[in-house]
Scaffold this active site. Structure first.
Site, PDB file in Angstrom:
ATOM      1  N   ASP A 159      44.869  39.783  45.798  1.00  0.00           N
ATOM      2  CA  ASP A 159      44.593  38.792  44.759  1.00  0.00           C
ATOM      3  C   ASP A 159      43.106  38.481  44.633  1.00  0.00           C
ATOM      4  OD1 ASP A 159      44.554  37.517  47.231  1.00  0.00           O
ATOM      5  OD2 ASP A 159      46.402  36.427  46.886  1.00  0.00           O
TER       6      ASP A 159
ATOM      7  N   ASN B  51      53.685  26.797  51.202  1.00  0.00           N
ATOM      8  CA  ASN B  51      54.832  26.680  50.284  1.00  0.00           C
ATOM      9  C   ASN B  51      55.622  27.986  50.206  1.00  0.00           C
ATOM     10  OD1 ASN B  51      53.149  28.320  48.831  1.00  0.00           O
ATOM     11  ND2 ASN B  51      52.928  26.963  47.068  1.00  0.00           N
TER      12      ASN B  51
ATOM     13  N   HIS C   5      54.342  30.988  49.621  1.00  0.00           N
ATOM     14  CA  HIS C   5      53.833  32.025  48.717  1.00  0.00           C
ATOM     15  C   HIS C   5      53.348  33.251  49.484  1.00  0.00           C
ATOM     16  CE1 HIS C   5      49.456  30.191  48.537  1.00  0.00           C
ATOM     17  NE2 HIS C   5      49.517  31.131  49.452  1.00  0.00           N
TER      18      HIS C   5
ATOM     19  N   GLU D 274      53.472  32.066  43.618  1.00  0.00           N
ATOM     20  CA  GLU D 274      53.915  30.725  43.989  1.00  0.00           C
ATOM     21  C   GLU D 274      55.438  30.625  43.830  1.00  0.00           C
ATOM     22  OE1 GLU D 274      51.774  29.099  45.456  1.00  0.00           O
ATOM     23  OE2 GLU D 274      49.883  28.817  44.405  1.00  0.00           O
TER      24      GLU D 274
HETATM   25  C1  F6R Z   1      45.305  35.650  50.379  1.00  0.00           C
HETATM   26  C2  F6R Z   1      46.684  35.400  49.972  1.00  0.00           C
HETATM   27  C3  F6R Z   1      47.418  34.159  50.341  1.00  0.00           C
HETATM   28  C4  F6R Z   1      47.185  33.746  51.800  1.00  0.00           C
HETATM   29  C5  F6R Z   1      47.943  32.448  52.111  1.00  0.00           C
HETATM   30  C6  F6R Z   1      47.655  31.963  53.502  1.00  0.00           C
HETATM   31  O1  F6R Z   1      44.837  36.894  49.879  1.00  0.00           O
HETATM   32  O2  F6R Z   1      47.215  36.207  49.274  1.00  0.00           O
HETATM   33  O3  F6R Z   1      48.794  34.356  50.131  1.00  0.00           O
HETATM   34  O4  F6R Z   1      47.617  34.759  52.650  1.00  0.00           O
HETATM   35  O5  F6R Z   1      47.569  31.463  51.191  1.00  0.00           O
HETATM   36  O6  F6R Z   1      46.313  31.587  53.584  1.00  0.00           O
HETATM   37  P1  F6R Z   1      45.633  31.243  54.982  1.00  0.00           P
HETATM   38  O7  F6R Z   1      45.637  32.506  55.779  1.00  0.00           O
HETATM   39  O8  F6R Z   1      44.243  30.826  54.611  1.00  0.00           O
HETATM   40  O9  F6R Z   1      46.445  30.171  55.601  1.00  0.00           O
END
Ligand code: F6R
Length: 258
Positions: free
Chosen positions: A74, A143, A145, A150
């Protein structure tokens, strides 16, 4: 809600450092043996330790990404790639700088594309032309994701522009010191992620405990995007004890001892 034909392999390790060591060893092993010519990469806090270890190995000359192609999950929409908080900047800083990788083989979605629909279709086409993703690294949002898919995202979704949940923007506010987190991002879809040959999801810390329990023990439903991994035949979860705190003894018991 769908049937869950598969259950991801689960490894529970004592600390985030152990998670990083184990994940880095699996990724490096797959790269060395030619099983990860195309790597799917994640950003965020969770994989930082993994990238530190992989960078150390590359600096020591014990690992090469010269023949590897990468696709990130992303990118924020509306900020240029050279913005210090972009995921392109993150990847350059935390992995690619130490790497002998051919930068032309590193790909992230374009958050500034004038035609986002076309750019998303092009991203999917590039993944396909590269032969598909061999090994996809994932984190998990509080959440549930994966990528920026989401809750509510369809399991057959593909790369597209999406609004970010308020909780996601709050969780990532630290990445935008003095600024506001973009409201949208471009993300691979859940269908894109499920098309990877192998998936490795990492989770550490107590903030991920609830999402991990919902993913592994709740219904397989778009309400918990990560639960889609139970539709994949080769998914592995590596987490630390804190992130595993809400898992039932039955789920924990199925995990091999570290
Ligand atoms: C990042 C991504 C997100 C993160 C998720 C967890 O490229 O796709 O899904 O993996 O938000 O983020 P952290 O590791 O910062 O807790």
């Amino acid at each position: 809600m769908q049937d869950s034909p598969f259950q991801p392999r689960l490894m529970v390790l004592p600390t985030p450092g152990d998670v990083a060591q184990k994940a880095a060893a699996l990724i490096a092993g797959a790269v060395r043996t030619g099983r990860a010519r195309v790597l799917g990469l994640a950003t965020g806090r969770t994989p930082l330790g993994v990238y530190t270890i992989l960078s150390q190995e590359m600096r020591a000359g014990t690992l090469s990404l010269a023949g590897t192609t990468t696709f990130n999950l992303d990118e924020y929409a509306g900020i240029p790639a050279d913005h210090p908080s972009s995921y392109r900047s993150y990847m350059n800083r935390h992995l690619f700088a130490a790497s002998d990788i051919d930068m032309a083989r590193t790909h992230l979605p374009d958050g500034m594309a004038p035609d986002p629909v076309r750019a998303a279709a092009d991203y999917e086409a590039m993944i396909e032309t590269a032969g598909g993703i061999d090994l996809q690294i994932l984190g998990i949002g509080q959440n549930g994701h994966i990528g920026f898919n989401e809750p509510g995202s369809r399991f057959d979704s593909r790369t597209r522009i999406v609004p970010l949940a308020p909780s996601t923007r709050a969780a990532n506010a630290g990445d935008f010191p003095g600024g506001t987190v973009p409201e949208k991002a471009v993300t691979m879809g859940i269908g894109t992620i499920l098309a990877a040959k192998k998936i490795l999801l990492l989770a550490s810390g107590p903030a991920k405990a609830e999402a991990l329990a919902a993913m592994l023990e709740g219904p397989v439903t778009p309400a918990c995007p990560a639960s889609a991994l139970r539709l994949h035949p080769d998914a592995t979860v590596i987490c630390d004890t804190a992130a595993a705190a809400r898992l039932s003894p039955a789920t924990r018991g199925a995990a091999p001892a570290p």
